[in-house]
Structure formats: C-alpha cells, structure tokens
Design an enzyme around this catalytic site. Structure first.
Site, PDB file in Angstrom:
ATOM      1  N   TYR A   1      13.641  -6.955  15.605  1.00 49.67           N
ATOM      2  CA  TYR A   1      13.812  -6.501  14.275  1.00 49.67           C
ATOM      3  C   TYR A   1      14.738  -7.166  13.549  1.00 49.67           C
ATOM      4  O   TYR A   1      14.889  -7.937  12.557  1.00 49.67           O
ATOM      5  CB  TYR A   1      13.644  -5.093  14.020  1.00 49.67           C
ATOM      6  CG  TYR A   1      13.655  -4.695  12.457  1.00 49.67           C
ATOM      7  CD1 TYR A   1      12.271  -4.634  11.836  1.00 49.67           C
ATOM      8  CD2 TYR A   1      14.805  -4.010  11.830  1.00 49.67           C
ATOM      9  CE1 TYR A   1      12.406  -4.106  10.622  1.00 49.67           C
ATOM     10  CE2 TYR A   1      14.600  -3.668  10.537  1.00 49.67           C
ATOM     11  CZ  TYR A   1      13.517  -3.515  10.095  1.00 49.67           C
ATOM     12  OH  TYR A   1      13.324  -3.113   8.616  1.00 49.67           O
TER      13      TYR A   1
ATOM     14  N   GLY B   1       0.852  -1.132   0.030  1.00 48.20           N
ATOM     15  CA  GLY B   1       0.028  -0.089  -0.078  1.00 48.20           C
ATOM     16  C   GLY B   1       0.948   1.178  -0.164  1.00 48.20           C
ATOM     17  O   GLY B   1       0.286   2.153  -0.415  1.00 48.20           O
TER      18      GLY B   1
ATOM     19  N   ALA C   1      14.355 -11.096  13.266  1.00 47.80           N
ATOM     20  CA  ALA C   1      13.479 -11.235  12.162  1.00 47.80           C
ATOM     21  C   ALA C   1      14.073 -11.276  11.016  1.00 47.80           C
ATOM     22  O   ALA C   1      13.844 -11.998  10.021  1.00 47.80           O
ATOM     23  CB  ALA C   1      12.200 -10.362  12.364  1.00 47.80           C
TER      24      ALA C   1
HETATM   25  P1  NAD Z   1       6.331   1.090   5.603  1.00 45.34           P
HETATM   26  O1  NAD Z   1       5.758   1.397   7.076  1.00 45.34           O
HETATM   27  O2  NAD Z   1       6.211   2.562   4.640  1.00 45.34           O
HETATM   28  O3  NAD Z   1       5.285   0.106   4.605  1.00 45.34           O
HETATM   29  C1  NAD Z   1       4.984  -1.002   5.327  1.00 45.34           C
HETATM   30  C2  NAD Z   1       3.633  -1.494   4.875  1.00 45.34           C
HETATM   31  O4  NAD Z   1       3.457  -3.065   5.449  1.00 45.34           O
HETATM   32  C3  NAD Z   1       2.405  -0.747   5.104  1.00 45.34           C
HETATM   33  O5  NAD Z   1       1.810  -0.379   4.189  1.00 45.34           O
HETATM   34  C4  NAD Z   1       1.634  -1.437   6.289  1.00 45.34           C
HETATM   35  O6  NAD Z   1       0.438  -1.362   6.297  1.00 45.34           O
HETATM   36  C5  NAD Z   1       2.021  -2.984   5.715  1.00 45.34           C
HETATM   37  N1  NAD Z   1       1.970  -3.955   6.929  1.00 45.34           N
HETATM   38  C6  NAD Z   1       2.294  -3.846   8.229  1.00 45.34           C
HETATM   39  N2  NAD Z   1       1.931  -4.934   8.790  1.00 45.34           N
HETATM   40  C7  NAD Z   1       1.258  -5.672   8.113  1.00 45.34           C
HETATM   41  C8  NAD Z   1       0.566  -6.878   8.258  1.00 45.34           C
HETATM   42  N3  NAD Z   1       0.444  -7.667   9.450  1.00 45.34           N
HETATM   43  N4  NAD Z   1      -0.071  -7.549   7.108  1.00 45.34           N
HETATM   44  C9  NAD Z   1       0.209  -6.669   5.855  1.00 45.34           C
HETATM   45  N5  NAD Z   1       0.665  -5.728   5.804  1.00 45.34           N
HETATM   46  C10 NAD Z   1       1.218  -4.984   6.858  1.00 45.34           C
HETATM   47  O7  NAD Z   1       7.820   0.437   5.469  1.00 45.34           O
HETATM   48  P2  NAD Z   1       8.909   0.536   4.293  1.00 45.34           P
HETATM   49  O8  NAD Z   1       9.994   1.298   4.690  1.00 45.34           O
HETATM   50  O9  NAD Z   1       8.124   0.828   3.300  1.00 45.34           O
HETATM   51  O10 NAD Z   1       9.507  -0.952   4.688  1.00 45.34           O
HETATM   52  C11 NAD Z   1       9.093  -2.209   3.896  1.00 45.34           C
HETATM   53  C12 NAD Z   1       9.976  -3.188   4.128  1.00 45.34           C
HETATM   54  O11 NAD Z   1      11.244  -3.061   3.783  1.00 45.34           O
HETATM   55  C13 NAD Z   1       9.756  -3.855   5.590  1.00 45.34           C
HETATM   56  O12 NAD Z   1       9.789  -5.159   5.655  1.00 45.34           O
HETATM   57  C14 NAD Z   1      10.994  -3.097   6.039  1.00 45.34           C
HETATM   58  O13 NAD Z   1      11.308  -3.727   7.392  1.00 45.34           O
HETATM   59  C15 NAD Z   1      12.034  -3.232   5.117  1.00 45.34           C
HETATM   60  N6  NAD Z   1      13.046  -2.420   5.320  1.00 45.34           N
HETATM   61  C16 NAD Z   1      12.850  -1.093   5.195  1.00 45.34           C
HETATM   62  C17 NAD Z   1      14.033  -0.221   5.373  1.00 45.34           C
HETATM   63  C18 NAD Z   1      13.816   1.328   5.222  1.00 45.34           C
HETATM   64  O14 NAD Z   1      14.965   1.914   5.564  1.00 45.34           O
HETATM   65  N7  NAD Z   1      12.621   1.944   5.056  1.00 45.34           N
HETATM   66  C19 NAD Z   1      15.295  -0.587   5.365  1.00 45.34           C
HETATM   67  C20 NAD Z   1      15.161  -2.123   5.637  1.00 45.34           C
HETATM   68  C21 NAD Z   1      14.258  -2.657   5.390  1.00 45.34           C
END
Ligand code: NAD
Length: 250
Positions: free
Chosen positions: A151, A12, A154
């Site tokens: 985290y 989303g 995980a």
């Molecule tokens: P974000 O918070 O912007 O988006 C995460 C999305 O996951 C949201 O739309 C949320 O509603 C959805 N979500 C959360 N729990 C859920 C569930 N139980 N079921 C279905 N949907 C669910 O985060 P992002 O920054 O876009 O991160 C995306 C992925 O990348 C994550 O796994 C995050 O851990 C990983 N990540 C992000 C970064 C960063 O710097 N942003 C760095 C390393 C890893």
C-alpha cells in the site's frame, strides 16, 4: 454553459461517496464508479433524490476493457467527463515476510494500474475540452507504514504519477493533484481495527490522541479539498500532494 461531468472511482461508499456528494453540490453531474455496483447505484439514487444528476456504474478500475466500457457509458449518459477522482482502493496488509504476491499485485493493480487506466481513458475528453481536473488519492502511508509495503508503495507511486500527469497534461488546461489523507473514519479503517482486534471506538480514540487537532478525519474533510482541486479557481495549482491529516506530515 453545459454542466461539467465528474467521475469518482470507489464512489459507492466512504471517501468516494463524500467526494461525489460534494462535487454534485458544486454543480457537477457525477458518475460514481465502483466494483460494488449496488453501492454505486444507491449513492447515485441518493444524489438524484437531492436534485442532482448522477449515475452509478459498476466497474473494476484495474480492468482495461471494463474501464473503457464504463467511461463510454458515462459519456453516453452524462456527457464527456472533465473531472476525475481516482479514489478506489483496497488494503491487503501484512508484514513483508508474510505478504503474498497476490496481496502485492491486488493493491498495486487497484491503486496504480486503476489510476493509470482511468486517467488514460478520461484525459482524451479533457484534452478535447481544453480543461480538466484529476485528483489522485494518496495516503500518509506513502511515508512508510508497518505492514503496508504494498500500500505504501502504491500510495507513493500515486504522488509520482500525479506530478507526471501535471507536466504532460498542463499544456491542455488539465491539472493533476494528490490528496494524502491521514486516518479517516470509513469502512476501510474499521476493517483495520478489526484486523488488529481493537474495538473501532477505542482505535479511533487512541489514534485521535496522536493527531494535533485531536480528532479523526471524516470523509467530508477530504471532499472539501477535492472540491477545491476540481474547481475553476485551483487552475494554477498542479502536481501537488496535500496531506490532510490534522497536522503536519513530511
Ligand atoms: P472504502 O473501503 O470505504 O471504499 C473504497 C471503495 O473503493 C469501495 O466502495 C470499493 O468497492 C471500491 N473499490 C475497491 N476496489 C475497486 C476496484 N477494483 N474498482 C472499483 N472500485 C473499487 O475506503 P475509503 O476509506 O473510503 O478510501 C478511499 C480512498 O482513500 C482509497 O484510495 C484509500 O486508500 C484512501 N485513503 C483512505 C484513508 C482512510 O483512513 N480511510 C487514508 C488514506 C488514504
């Protein structure tokens, strides 16, 4: 040839939205699966407006019945999925001595249980098609990060999970790879800056100084590698974790 179908969890917003947008441009019909149904639907509407096939599906990746129902809906509305990006994620940062069991369980559930349930549900379609691509979102935090015992556990777990999927599903034409992003500019990192009581702009500027390429990552940087891992030509790359962090990480 019929159009391939991809599911992007957490599609989303943020990285998931960028990955879904990129896979749609690559020619996939895309299901954006998100706990926030409204965000998933509006992302799908944007993709449809750009001429792609997309649906938004509200579901919790950590809920077994919800996952089964969501995958069934994707099969019904778009066709059998053969690409899956396990991207849904949450943070519940705290130092170990202050970390609640709920903070631990929530993070392990969304990332690991979620990736397990989604992969188990979707692999049947991949095995049947004798073709599949699974991409798991790990993180540079897998290498350890203060305040992120849950985290980092995980995200390190996602790497081992990826290797085992690669071994078990490889004989069926299915690859599994992990992307470990460094700092990417999304709502998730904005929330981290807010928690640290640092203005987001300052947080990003200071972080960029520590990154060899001297900039923060954007969701599209991750989408570019997800696109390669979901492509035909990446078929001999499996079980790998690639750090996308603007510099080398162990
Ligand atoms: P974000 O918070 O912007 O988006 C995460 C999305 O996951 C949201 O739309 C949320 O509603 C959805 N979500 C959360 N729990 C859920 C569930 N139980 N079921 C279905 N949907 C669910 O985060 P992002 O920054 O876009 O991160 C995306 C992925 O990348 C994550 O796994 C995050 O851990 C990983 N990540 C992000 C970064 C960063 O710097 N942003 C760095 C390393 C890893």
């Amino acid at each position: 040839m019929s159009q391939k179908v991809a599911i992007v969890t957490g599609g989303g917003r943020g990285i998931g939205r960028a990955v879904g947008t990129r896979l749609a441009a690559d020619g996939f019909a895309v299901a954006l699966l998100d706990l926030n149904e409204q965000d998933a639907s509006s992302t799908a509407a944007d993709l449809e407006a750009a001429g792609h096939r997309a649906i938004g599906v509200g579901a919790d990746v950590a809920d077994e019945d919800g996952v089964a129902a969501a995958v069934a809906r994707v099969v019904e509305e778009l066709g059998a999925p053969t690409a899956l990006v396990n991207n849904a994620g949450v943070l519940r940062d705290n130092l170990l001595f202050k970390m609640s069991v709920d903070d631990w369980d929530t993070v392990l559930d969304v990332h690991l249980r979620g990736a397990f349930l989604m992969s188990r549900a979707v692999q049947a379609h991949m095995v049947e098609a004798k073709w599949g691509r699974i991409v798991n979102l790990s993180s540079s935090s897998a290498l350890g990060n203060r305040g992120q015992a849950n985290y980092s556990a995980a995200k390190a777990g996602m790497q081992g999970f990826t290797k085992t999927l690669a071994i078990e599903l490889g004989p069926f034409g299915v690859t599994a790879n992990a992307i470990a992003p460094g700092l990417i500019q999304t709502a998730m990192t904005e929330a981290t800056a807010a928690r640290l009581k640092v203005p987001f702009e300052t947080f990003l500027e200071e972080a960029a100084k520590q990154i060899p390429v001297r900039r923060i990552g954007q969701p599209e940087d991750i989408a570019a590698l997800a696109s390669f891992f979901c492509s035909e030509e990446s078929g001999f790359v499996s079980g790998q974790t690639v750090y996308v962090a603007g510099g080398p990480l162990a």
